[in-house]
Design a protein around this motif. Structure first.
Motif, PDB file in Angstrom:
ATOM      1  N   PRO A 112       0.839  -1.205   0.000  1.00  0.00           N
ATOM      2  CA  PRO A 112       0.000   0.000   0.000  1.00  0.00           C
ATOM      3  C   PRO A 112       0.869   1.248   0.000  1.00  0.00           C
ATOM      4  CG  PRO A 112       0.114  -0.899   2.204  1.00  0.00           C
ATOM      5  CD  PRO A 112       0.831  -1.878   1.306  1.00  0.00           C
ATOM      6  N   PRO A 113       0.282   2.404  -0.318  1.00  0.00           N
ATOM      7  CA  PRO A 113       1.079   3.643  -0.308  1.00  0.00           C
ATOM      8  C   PRO A 113       1.461   4.041   1.103  1.00  0.00           C
ATOM      9  CG  PRO A 113      -1.251   4.131  -0.630  1.00  0.00           C
ATOM     10  CD  PRO A 113      -1.121   2.631  -0.684  1.00  0.00           C
ATOM     11  N   ALA A 114       2.570   4.749   1.218  1.00  0.00           N
ATOM     12  CA  ALA A 114       2.961   5.307   2.516  1.00  0.00           C
ATOM     13  C   ALA A 114       2.105   6.541   2.778  1.00  0.00           C
ATOM     14  CB  ALA A 114       4.445   5.672   2.500  1.00  0.00           C
ATOM     15  N   LEU A 115       1.456   6.583   3.904  1.00  0.00           N
ATOM     16  CA  LEU A 115       0.520   7.669   4.221  1.00  0.00           C
ATOM     17  C   LEU A 115       1.038   8.417   5.455  1.00  0.00           C
ATOM     18  CD1 LEU A 115      -2.764   5.577   3.800  1.00  0.00           C
ATOM     19  CD2 LEU A 115      -1.695   7.075   2.096  1.00  0.00           C
ATOM     20  N   ARG A 116       1.959   9.316   5.217  1.00  0.00           N
ATOM     21  CA  ARG A 116       2.632   9.970   6.344  1.00  0.00           C
ATOM     22  C   ARG A 116       2.144  11.398   6.581  1.00  0.00           C
ATOM     23  NH1 ARG A 116       6.994   7.507   3.548  1.00  0.00           N
ATOM     24  NH2 ARG A 116       7.798   5.662   4.605  1.00  0.00           N
ATOM     25  N   ASP A 117       1.905  12.161   5.507  1.00  0.00           N
ATOM     26  CA  ASP A 117       1.613  13.582   5.645  1.00  0.00           C
ATOM     27  C   ASP A 117       0.128  13.878   5.467  1.00  0.00           C
ATOM     28  OD1 ASP A 117       4.368  14.055   5.900  1.00  0.00           O
ATOM     29  OD2 ASP A 117       4.605  14.102   3.720  1.00  0.00           O
ATOM     30  N   GLY A 118      -0.329  14.931   6.154  1.00  0.00           N
ATOM     31  CA  GLY A 118      -1.699  15.368   5.999  1.00  0.00           C
ATOM     32  C   GLY A 118      -2.628  14.803   7.060  1.00  0.00           C
ATOM     33  N   ASP A 119      -3.880  15.315   7.047  1.00  0.00           N
ATOM     34  CA  ASP A 119      -4.875  14.816   7.990  1.00  0.00           C
ATOM     35  C   ASP A 119      -5.517  13.559   7.414  1.00  0.00           C
ATOM     36  OD1 ASP A 119      -6.558  15.677   5.973  1.00  0.00           O
ATOM     37  OD2 ASP A 119      -7.345  17.387   7.090  1.00  0.00           O
ATOM     38  N   TRP A 120      -6.523  13.032   8.117  1.00  0.00           N
ATOM     39  CA  TRP A 120      -7.126  11.764   7.690  1.00  0.00           C
ATOM     40  C   TRP A 120      -7.702  11.871   6.285  1.00  0.00           C
ATOM     41  CZ3 TRP A 120     -11.990  11.130   5.914  1.00  0.00           C
ATOM     42  CH2 TRP A 120     -12.936  12.137   6.199  1.00  0.00           C
ATOM     43  N   ARG A 121      -8.268  13.026   5.952  1.00  0.00           N
ATOM     44  CA  ARG A 121      -8.898  13.179   4.644  1.00  0.00           C
ATOM     45  C   ARG A 121      -7.856  13.148   3.520  1.00  0.00           C
ATOM     46  NH1 ARG A 121     -14.061  16.426   2.660  1.00  0.00           N
ATOM     47  NH2 ARG A 121     -13.588  16.465   0.432  1.00  0.00           N
ATOM     48  N   ASP A 122      -6.751  13.860   3.712  1.00  0.00           N
ATOM     49  CA  ASP A 122      -5.681  13.860   2.706  1.00  0.00           C
ATOM     50  C   ASP A 122      -5.134  12.449   2.499  1.00  0.00           C
ATOM     51  OD1 ASP A 122      -5.869  16.606   2.370  1.00  0.00           O
ATOM     52  OD2 ASP A 122      -4.363  17.023   3.915  1.00  0.00           O
ATOM     53  N   LYS A 123      -4.952  11.737   3.605  1.00  0.00           N
ATOM     54  CA  LYS A 123      -4.388  10.394   3.520  1.00  0.00           C
ATOM     55  C   LYS A 123      -5.372   9.416   2.881  1.00  0.00           C
ATOM     56  CE  LYS A 123      -1.504  11.042   7.628  1.00  0.00           C
ATOM     57  NZ  LYS A 123      -1.271  10.606   9.025  1.00  0.00           N
ATOM     58  N   ALA A 160      -3.638   0.027   6.301  1.00  0.00           N
ATOM     59  CA  ALA A 160      -3.188   1.407   6.076  1.00  0.00           C
ATOM     60  C   ALA A 160      -4.356   2.378   6.182  1.00  0.00           C
ATOM     61  CB  ALA A 160      -2.516   1.521   4.715  1.00  0.00           C
ATOM     62  N   LEU A 161      -5.499   2.022   5.596  1.00  0.00           N
ATOM     63  CA  LEU A 161      -6.649   2.917   5.632  1.00  0.00           C
ATOM     64  C   LEU A 161      -7.261   2.980   7.028  1.00  0.00           C
ATOM     65  CD1 LEU A 161      -8.597   4.781   4.151  1.00  0.00           C
ATOM     66  CD2 LEU A 161      -9.982   2.769   3.582  1.00  0.00           C
ATOM     67  N   ILE A 162      -7.399   1.834   7.686  1.00  0.00           N
ATOM     68  CA  ILE A 162      -7.978   1.834   9.035  1.00  0.00           C
ATOM     69  C   ILE A 162      -7.109   2.653   9.991  1.00  0.00           C
ATOM     70  CG2 ILE A 162      -8.593   0.381  11.014  1.00  0.00           C
ATOM     71  CD1 ILE A 162     -10.530   0.241   8.635  1.00  0.00           C
ATOM     72  N   THR A 163      -5.791   2.573   9.831  1.00  0.00           N
ATOM     73  CA  THR A 163      -4.873   3.359  10.660  1.00  0.00           C
ATOM     74  C   THR A 163      -5.122   4.854  10.462  1.00  0.00           C
ATOM     75  OG1 THR A 163      -3.188   1.619  10.569  1.00  0.00           O
ATOM     76  CG2 THR A 163      -2.441   3.835  11.149  1.00  0.00           C
ATOM     77  N   VAL A 164      -5.410   5.238   9.217  1.00  0.00           N
ATOM     78  CA  VAL A 164      -5.703   6.631   8.900  1.00  0.00           C
ATOM     79  C   VAL A 164      -7.022   7.078   9.535  1.00  0.00           C
ATOM     80  CG1 VAL A 164      -6.447   8.125   6.991  1.00  0.00           C
ATOM     81  CG2 VAL A 164      -4.366   6.762   6.773  1.00  0.00           C
ATOM     82  N   LEU A 165      -8.012   6.190   9.531  1.00  0.00           N
ATOM     83  CA  LEU A 165      -9.358   6.554   9.992  1.00  0.00           C
ATOM     84  C   LEU A 165      -9.525   6.470  11.511  1.00  0.00           C
ATOM     85  CD1 LEU A 165     -11.528   4.770   7.260  1.00  0.00           C
ATOM     86  CD2 LEU A 165     -10.925   7.200   7.385  1.00  0.00           C
TER      87      LEU A 165
END
Length: 268
Positions: A112-123, A160-165
């Protein structure tokens, strides 16, 4: 990456239920390919002399066939022919085509993509765009059975997505529902893209296609208006329908509206 169905009801008894069912977790009791995807191989498989090939080699060849010709090409006879063995010999590496497709699909997902920067919506937006691009680069993944259970790579995408949410405060089922929405949107957009050739592609395939396109539009306009379907007829008059390349605005518009909905839900 199809999010798993909710198991909240089935897990009501917690660890006790898991202990009762522990005898059914042997590889042979699981869906085809699930154990193999996680690197768990039954003790009764692959007996005899040391195999001349590896499961990884078989899966790589099957993946290349799928990339070149579509998922139907990743058949046991075709893979065996490419490897240089008989179809029966291939059963030393995979137990069935279902298992092979599970392994091939997991390999094709990649990381999956690395999701490091931004808020939950950006990620979440980046996650969705990357998923959309994954389907565009390997459209045959759209044809893989959506009943395939979580395998390492698609589990990593979901993780990755659940971690963001998680920081949004949504519960587990709500986050899974969001994953379902975003996954479905990426699938639909990619499927629409692959099945809707641009006018430029049609013209390259047939120099007279422009005339054919015009004839189709005129025919549809007449039929639509005769049935009082004027809103659709007016849409077909929009110049965007004759652009040389299909725009991505539709995907981005839908993604933004889904994220708007999630954001409004969070703020309730």
């Amino acid at each position: 990456m199809t999010p798993p169905k909710s198991s909240r009801g089935a897990a009501a008894d917690g660890d006790a239920a898991l202990q009762v069912e522990s005898a059914d977790t042997a590889p042979e009791a699981l869906p085809p390919g699930l154990a193999a995807a996680w690197g768990v191989v039954g003790t009764g498989r692959r007996r005899g002399p040391k195999p001349a090939h590896t499961v990884e080699e078989i899966v790589a060849i099957a993946t290349q066939l799928a990339d070149d010709e579509g998922i139907a090409a990743a058949s046991l006879p075709k893979v065996a022919s490419r490897v240089g063995v008989t179809t029966n010999a291939l059963y030393r590496y995979v137990s069935s085509r279902d298992e092979l497709i599970t392994l091939v699909a997991d390999r094709a997902w990649g990381d999956p993509p690395a999701l490091r920067d931004g808020d939950w919506r950006d990620k979440a937006a980046l996650w969705s765009r990357q998923l959309f691009q994954r389907f565009l680069s390997r459209p045959w993944l759209l044809d893989a059975p959506t009943t395939i259970p979580l395998t390492p790579h698609n589990a990593a995408w979901l993780d990755a997505l659940i971690t963001v949410l998680k920081p949004t405060g949504m519960d587990a089922q709500q986050m899974l529902n969001c994953a379902y929405l975003l996954d479905s949107h990426a699938r639909y957009g990619a499927n629409l893209q692959r099945n809707t050739p641009a006018p430029a592609a049609l013209r390259r395939a047939n120099p007279d296609q422009r005339r054919a396109i015009r004839a189709i539009r005129l025919f549809l306009d007449e039929q639509l208006r005769a049935r009082n379907l004027n809103a659709v007829a007016e849409l077909l008059e929009d110049p965007a329908y004759l652009t040389d390349e299909p725009p991505l605005d539709g995907f981005e518009f839908g993604l933004a509206r889904i994220l708007d909905g999630i954001e409004a839900f969070i703020r309730r």
